[in-house]
Enzyme design. Sequence first.
Site, PDB file in Angstrom:
ATOM      1  N   TYR A 149      53.768  37.164  32.312  1.00 16.79           N
ATOM      2  CA  TYR A 149      54.998  36.987  31.749  1.00 16.79           C
ATOM      3  C   TYR A 149      54.960  35.521  32.328  1.00 16.79           C
ATOM      4  O   TYR A 149      54.098  34.994  33.217  1.00 16.79           O
ATOM      5  CB  TYR A 149      56.035  37.514  31.996  1.00 16.79           C
ATOM      6  CG  TYR A 149      56.743  37.350  31.118  1.00 16.79           C
ATOM      7  CD1 TYR A 149      57.290  37.112  29.428  1.00 16.79           C
ATOM      8  CD2 TYR A 149      58.534  36.932  31.719  1.00 16.79           C
ATOM      9  CE1 TYR A 149      58.830  36.717  28.720  1.00 16.79           C
ATOM     10  CE2 TYR A 149      60.072  36.365  30.697  1.00 16.79           C
ATOM     11  CZ  TYR A 149      59.356  35.625  29.458  1.00 16.79           C
ATOM     12  OH  TYR A 149      60.910  35.516  28.313  1.00 16.79           O
ATOM     13  N   ARG A 151      55.728  25.566  19.811  1.00 15.73           N
ATOM     14  CA  ARG A 151      55.866  25.487  21.230  1.00 15.73           C
ATOM     15  C   ARG A 151      55.790  26.260  22.870  1.00 15.73           C
ATOM     16  O   ARG A 151      56.786  27.140  22.701  1.00 15.73           O
ATOM     17  CB  ARG A 151      57.739  24.840  20.749  1.00 15.73           C
ATOM     18  CG  ARG A 151      57.847  24.366  22.417  1.00 15.73           C
ATOM     19  CD  ARG A 151      58.612  24.968  23.583  1.00 15.73           C
ATOM     20  NE  ARG A 151      59.714  25.855  23.015  1.00 15.73           N
ATOM     21  CZ  ARG A 151      59.827  26.863  23.519  1.00 15.73           C
ATOM     22  NH1 ARG A 151      59.000  27.526  24.087  1.00 15.73           N
ATOM     23  NH2 ARG A 151      61.310  28.126  23.124  1.00 15.73           N
ATOM     24  N   LYS A 203      55.470  39.387  25.298  1.00 12.75           N
ATOM     25  CA  LYS A 203      56.612  39.206  25.283  1.00 12.75           C
ATOM     26  C   LYS A 203      57.000  41.642  25.287  1.00 12.75           C
ATOM     27  O   LYS A 203      57.667  41.654  25.152  1.00 12.75           O
ATOM     28  CB  LYS A 203      57.248  38.781  23.957  1.00 12.75           C
ATOM     29  CG  LYS A 203      57.755  37.448  24.400  1.00 12.75           C
ATOM     30  CD  LYS A 203      58.717  37.301  24.830  1.00 12.75           C
ATOM     31  CE  LYS A 203      58.781  35.402  25.580  1.00 12.75           C
ATOM     32  NZ  LYS A 203      59.849  35.514  25.978  1.00 12.75           N
ATOM     33  N   GLU A 250      59.289  33.793  17.966  1.00 12.56           N
ATOM     34  CA  GLU A 250      58.756  33.257  19.345  1.00 12.56           C
ATOM     35  C   GLU A 250      58.437  32.179  19.587  1.00 12.56           C
ATOM     36  O   GLU A 250      57.299  31.413  18.502  1.00 12.56           O
ATOM     37  CB  GLU A 250      58.398  34.312  20.463  1.00 12.56           C
ATOM     38  CG  GLU A 250      58.430  34.321  21.751  1.00 12.56           C
ATOM     39  CD  GLU A 250      59.842  34.199  22.394  1.00 12.56           C
ATOM     40  OE1 GLU A 250      60.345  35.315  21.839  1.00 12.56           O
ATOM     41  OE2 GLU A 250      59.846  33.475  23.103  1.00 12.56           O
ATOM     42  N   ASP A 251      58.972  30.742  20.448  1.00 12.19           N
ATOM     43  CA  ASP A 251      58.108  29.185  21.133  1.00 12.19           C
ATOM     44  C   ASP A 251      57.480  28.580  19.385  1.00 12.19           C
ATOM     45  O   ASP A 251      56.607  28.644  19.110  1.00 12.19           O
ATOM     46  CB  ASP A 251      57.032  30.220  21.295  1.00 12.19           C
ATOM     47  CG  ASP A 251      57.419  30.715  22.965  1.00 12.19           C
ATOM     48  OD1 ASP A 251      58.563  30.274  23.447  1.00 12.19           O
ATOM     49  OD2 ASP A 251      56.499  31.092  23.988  1.00 12.19           O
ATOM     50  N   ASP A 309      64.023  34.459  19.528  1.00  4.51           N
ATOM     51  CA  ASP A 309      64.079  34.567  21.284  1.00  4.51           C
ATOM     52  C   ASP A 309      64.673  33.236  21.729  1.00  4.51           C
ATOM     53  O   ASP A 309      65.444  33.333  22.676  1.00  4.51           O
ATOM     54  CB  ASP A 309      63.098  35.547  22.048  1.00  4.51           C
ATOM     55  CG  ASP A 309      63.345  35.191  23.364  1.00  4.51           C
ATOM     56  OD1 ASP A 309      64.133  35.859  23.871  1.00  4.51           O
ATOM     57  OD2 ASP A 309      61.830  35.572  24.293  1.00  4.51           O
ATOM     58  N   ASP A 310      63.840  32.644  21.450  1.00  3.34           N
ATOM     59  CA  ASP A 310      64.686  31.031  22.710  1.00  3.34           C
ATOM     60  C   ASP A 310      65.800  30.651  21.803  1.00  3.34           C
ATOM     61  O   ASP A 310      66.775  29.995  23.161  1.00  3.34           O
ATOM     62  CB  ASP A 310      63.653  29.674  22.314  1.00  3.34           C
ATOM     63  CG  ASP A 310      62.106  30.376  22.041  1.00  3.34           C
ATOM     64  OD1 ASP A 310      61.954  30.499  23.511  1.00  3.34           O
ATOM     65  OD2 ASP A 310      61.092  30.597  21.460  1.00  3.34           O
ATOM     66  N   ASN A 317      59.852  26.720  31.464  1.00  2.00           N
ATOM     67  CA  ASN A 317      58.438  27.010  31.630  1.00  2.00           C
ATOM     68  C   ASN A 317      57.670  26.732  31.411  1.00  2.00           C
ATOM     69  O   ASN A 317      57.808  26.031  30.862  1.00  2.00           O
ATOM     70  CB  ASN A 317      58.799  28.651  31.263  1.00  2.00           C
ATOM     71  CG  ASN A 317      60.110  29.197  31.828  1.00  2.00           C
ATOM     72  OD1 ASN A 317      60.065  29.830  32.683  1.00  2.00           O
ATOM     73  ND2 ASN A 317      61.175  30.380  30.296  1.00  2.00           N
TER      74      ASN A 317
HETATM   75  N1  LIG Z   1      64.109  31.086  30.669  1.00  2.00           N
HETATM   76  C1  LIG Z   1      64.400  31.385  29.034  1.00  2.00           C
HETATM   77  O1  LIG Z   1      64.545  31.811  29.094  1.00  2.00           O
HETATM   78  C2  LIG Z   1      63.640  29.781  27.983  1.00  2.00           C
HETATM   79  C3  LIG Z   1      63.137  29.139  28.533  1.00  2.00           C
HETATM   80  N2  LIG Z   1      62.660  28.298  28.010  1.00  2.00           N
HETATM   81  C4  LIG Z   1      62.267  26.912  28.054  1.00  2.00           C
HETATM   82  O2  LIG Z   1      63.422  26.008  27.755  1.00  2.00           O
HETATM   83  C5  LIG Z   1      62.164  24.774  27.588  1.00  2.00           C
HETATM   84  C6  LIG Z   1      62.787  23.936  26.093  1.00  2.00           C
HETATM   85  O3  LIG Z   1      62.598  25.178  25.422  1.00  2.00           O
HETATM   86  P1  LIG Z   1      62.623  24.639  23.970  1.00  2.00           P
HETATM   87  O4  LIG Z   1      65.107  24.566  23.516  1.00  2.00           O
HETATM   88  O5  LIG Z   1      63.093  25.580  22.691  1.00  2.00           O
HETATM   89  O6  LIG Z   1      62.220  23.386  22.975  1.00  2.00           O
HETATM   90  P2  LIG Z   1      62.590  22.578  21.915  1.00  2.00           P
HETATM   91  O7  LIG Z   1      61.298  21.716  22.082  1.00  2.00           O
HETATM   92  O8  LIG Z   1      63.665  22.611  21.190  1.00  2.00           O
HETATM   93  O9  LIG Z   1      63.739  21.332  23.097  1.00  2.00           O
HETATM   94  C7  LIG Z   1      63.294  19.902  24.267  1.00  2.00           C
HETATM   95  C8  LIG Z   1      64.414  19.095  23.984  1.00  2.00           C
HETATM   96  O10 LIG Z   1      63.903  18.736  25.402  1.00  2.00           O
HETATM   97  C9  LIG Z   1      64.711  17.611  24.982  1.00  2.00           C
HETATM   98  N3  LIG Z   1      63.642  16.395  25.786  1.00  2.00           N
HETATM   99  C10 LIG Z   1      62.056  16.877  25.784  1.00  2.00           C
HETATM  100  N4  LIG Z   1      61.704  15.225  26.585  1.00  2.00           N
HETATM  101  C11 LIG Z   1      63.448  15.098  26.923  1.00  2.00           C
HETATM  102  C12 LIG Z   1      63.444  14.239  28.446  1.00  2.00           C
HETATM  103  N5  LIG Z   1      62.210  13.568  29.453  1.00  2.00           N
HETATM  104  N6  LIG Z   1      64.118  14.004  28.430  1.00  2.00           N
HETATM  105  C13 LIG Z   1      65.423  14.643  28.005  1.00  2.00           C
HETATM  106  N7  LIG Z   1      65.238  15.784  27.295  1.00  2.00           N
HETATM  107  C14 LIG Z   1      64.141  15.381  26.910  1.00  2.00           C
HETATM  108  C15 LIG Z   1      63.985  16.980  23.038  1.00  2.00           C
HETATM  109  O11 LIG Z   1      64.647  16.205  22.777  1.00  2.00           O
HETATM  110  P3  LIG Z   1      63.861  15.302  21.874  1.00  2.00           P
HETATM  111  O12 LIG Z   1      64.253  15.913  20.611  1.00  2.00           O
HETATM  112  O13 LIG Z   1      64.546  13.589  21.846  1.00  2.00           O
HETATM  113  O14 LIG Z   1      62.664  14.852  22.483  1.00  2.00           O
HETATM  114  C16 LIG Z   1      64.812  18.258  22.893  1.00  2.00           C
HETATM  115  O15 LIG Z   1      65.990  18.220  22.507  1.00  2.00           O
HETATM  116  C17 LIG Z   1      61.096  25.333  27.756  1.00  2.00           C
HETATM  117  O16 LIG Z   1      59.973  24.977  28.354  1.00  2.00           O
HETATM  118  C18 LIG Z   1      60.870  26.815  27.640  1.00  2.00           C
HETATM  119  O17 LIG Z   1      59.895  27.363  28.052  1.00  2.00           O
HETATM  120  C19 LIG Z   1      63.124  27.997  26.597  1.00  2.00           C
HETATM  121  C20 LIG Z   1      63.393  29.570  26.211  1.00  2.00           C
HETATM  122  C21 LIG Z   1      63.887  30.260  26.479  1.00  2.00           C
HETATM  123  C1  LIG Z   2      61.191  32.551  28.044  1.00  2.00           C
HETATM  124  C2  LIG Z   2      60.367  31.035  26.530  1.00  2.00           C
HETATM  125  O1  LIG Z   2      60.763  32.235  26.013  1.00  2.00           O
HETATM  126  C3  LIG Z   2      60.253  30.546  27.007  1.00  2.00           C
HETATM  127  O2  LIG Z   2      60.200  29.573  27.904  1.00  2.00           O
HETATM  128  O3  LIG Z   2      59.972  29.919  25.265  1.00  2.00           O
HETATM  129 MG   LIG Z   3      60.022  31.919  23.685  1.00  2.00          MG
END
Ligand SMILES: NC(=O)C1=CN([C@@H]2O[C@H](COP(=O)(O)OP(=O)(O)OC[C@H]3O[C@@H](n4cnc5c(N)ncnc54)[C@H](OP(=O)(O)O)[C@@H]3O)[C@@H](O)[C@H]2O)C=CC1
Ligand SMILES: CC(=O)C(=O)O
Ligand SMILES: [Mg+2]
Length: 572
Positions: free
Chosen positions: A139, A192, A210, A282-283, A305-306, A428
């Site tokens: 993972y 993503r 997963k 997912e992603d 999941d996200d 991540n």
């Molecule tokens: N720990 C966990 O269980 C999980 C972790 N994650 C992690 O979270 C991260 C984001 O995932 P996800 O939400 O799906 O991605 P998205 O693409 O949906 O969201 C990313 C967000 O971050 C913003 N962003 C990008 N660059 C910047 C920056 N430099 N400064 C401020 N904001 C910024 C984007 O804004 P804009 O749209 O304006 O570019 C957008 O709002 C990934 O790294 C993923 O691995 C996700 C799911 C679960």
């Molecule tokens: C953990 C997870 O689902 C992610 O980083 O997208």
């Molecule tokens: Mg994910």
Amino acid sequence: MESALRAIRDGDSVLDLSPRSTVGGGVEDIYGEDRATEDQLVTPWNFSVASGYSLLRDPQFNKGLAFTEKERDAHYLRGLLPPTVFSQQLQEKKLMHNIRQYQVPLQKYTSLMELQERNERLFYKLLIDNVEELLPIVYTPTVGEACQKYGSIFKRPQGLYISLKEKGKILEVLKNWPERSIQVIVVTDGERILGLGDLGCQGMGIPVGKLSLYTALGGVRPSACLPITIDVGTNNETLLKDDFYIGLRRKRATGQEYSELLHEFMCAVKQNYGEKVLIQFEDFANHNAFDLLAKYGTTHLVFNDDIQGTASVVLAGLVAALKLIGGTLAENTFLFLGAGEAGTGIAELIALEISKQTKAPIEETRKKIWLVDSKGLIEPVSTLLEAVKIIKPTVLIGTSGKGQTFTKEVVEAMASFNDKPLILALSNPTSQAECTAEQAYTWSQGRAIFASGSPFDPVEYNGKVYVPGQANNCYIFPGFGLGLVISGAIRVHDDMLLAASEALAKQVTEENYKKGLIYPPFANIRKISANIAASVAAKAYELGLATRLPRPENLVKYAESCMYTPVYRNYR
Ligand SMILES: NC(=O)C1=CN([C@@H]2O[C@H](COP(=O)(O)OP(=O)(O)OC[C@H]3O[C@@H](n4cnc5c(N)ncnc54)[C@H](OP(=O)(O)O)[C@@H]3O)[C@@H](O)[C@H]2O)C=CC1
Ligand SMILES: CC(=O)C(=O)O
Ligand SMILES: [Mg+2]
């Protein structure tokens, strides 16, 4: 029998059985298949009952050196194995020894994937018994690197690939999968992948990883799990130019072309596996993820999941953290960096929970939550540091997918007005974490309560050891999915996310709190998953969304009894 087979395979009854050298330098096989030129057709043969050589190559039934003497006699294995008989424990010891010899995480990853392909039960035994050590391999973070290099490390295909080439034929493609009774599908379109961006078809590592956690952590049997990658192209120029890229070499399909393929997929899944198969998105990139969830949430058993799993795990951590920082959820102020799937998913669930607790309308409870995206706050504030100084949050959550954005100044600012600043660096893999555990503890002079999406080792600061937690949706989705499966749920409801979250928070012990932990250790994850599953199932029954009747009286016991265990079976 033997000669009949030869004759059929050759399509000719007269065969010269002496091996001969071929033009290419190899040796011809006795069936003549090597002699066939490209335009001569041969039949790929297989046998339906696994025994002998084919049994050793069937990962579902293979036990390697652990086949007993009796089994070796009964299943035509004599001579195909060396004489010794190993126990499963000894096999496990040997493999862990071998895996620990590798210094490079990706080598550990490939050796584990090879094991999964060779001997499924042994793979799951290793993963379950050594979960804290092997989770970072199968993972995040290693699976991220594996996806980036998937084309180069690709040996045997895992999961099901559905590309634009299969448009109009998706139902047929699903029927090519060898298993019929599928309970959980994890599907990605690779746009993503973690915080690594668009990895196209190479995102397959994620559904595979997963689902291996669905089995190891949540006890869903492996044959009921189906990893799927939908390949609509990629906008990743590096991959498009890479000779070893395994996906379609074209730009991503969008608009109608994309939605038609996805719709065909969703309909085909329901037609083939019925209403109760769980489809975990997912992603996906957020411009598709929210729409897909909204569109199919009313017709299918879907879970993102996200958005949803992450929300549930973070809410659990926050509820647990209140034991350390005091007060109620409503008394906290939350600031997010990143307003995408994870960020807005978490924010909405926090608002929902506060609204349930305080009876205040959700429009009001949202006011304590602030989100910063790449363009800044929805205010004349353009940097995170400014936002922190103005809003003075008690909780800072990173979901931007961008590493090193919680700078020294940001963490110091958090520590200047909070006794125990709660800092969650959720992005991540490790390279994208908003800050490291060491930075969080050092910059806050050891006062931060810290958890991250990818694991960090304990940190020693001023003579004290700090143990960071892992705030990752893998605490939730395996138990959540198991709960849906065992209750025969037909839809996901937000209240199930709250139930899962509460069940997880309850698993944090006094001993964990003393170490500053807001999540329980993964060593207990199967017990945790059974509890989450029971709470989710209970909610499904309460909401009238469960179809497995009558409701089992003790849902925790029932969940445990349904969980797959990887010990070898004895063959008659
Ligand atoms: N720990 C966990 O269980 C999980 C972790 N994650 C992690 O979270 C991260 C984001 O995932 P996800 O939400 O799906 O991605 P998205 O693409 O949906 O969201 C990313 C967000 O971050 C913003 N962003 C990008 N660059 C910047 C920056 N430099 N400064 C401020 N904001 C910024 C984007 O804004 P804009 O749209 O304006 O570019 C957008 O709002 C990934 O790294 C993923 O691995 C996700 C799911 C679960
Ligand atoms: C953990 C997870 O689902 C992610 O980083 O997208
Ligand atoms: Mg994910």
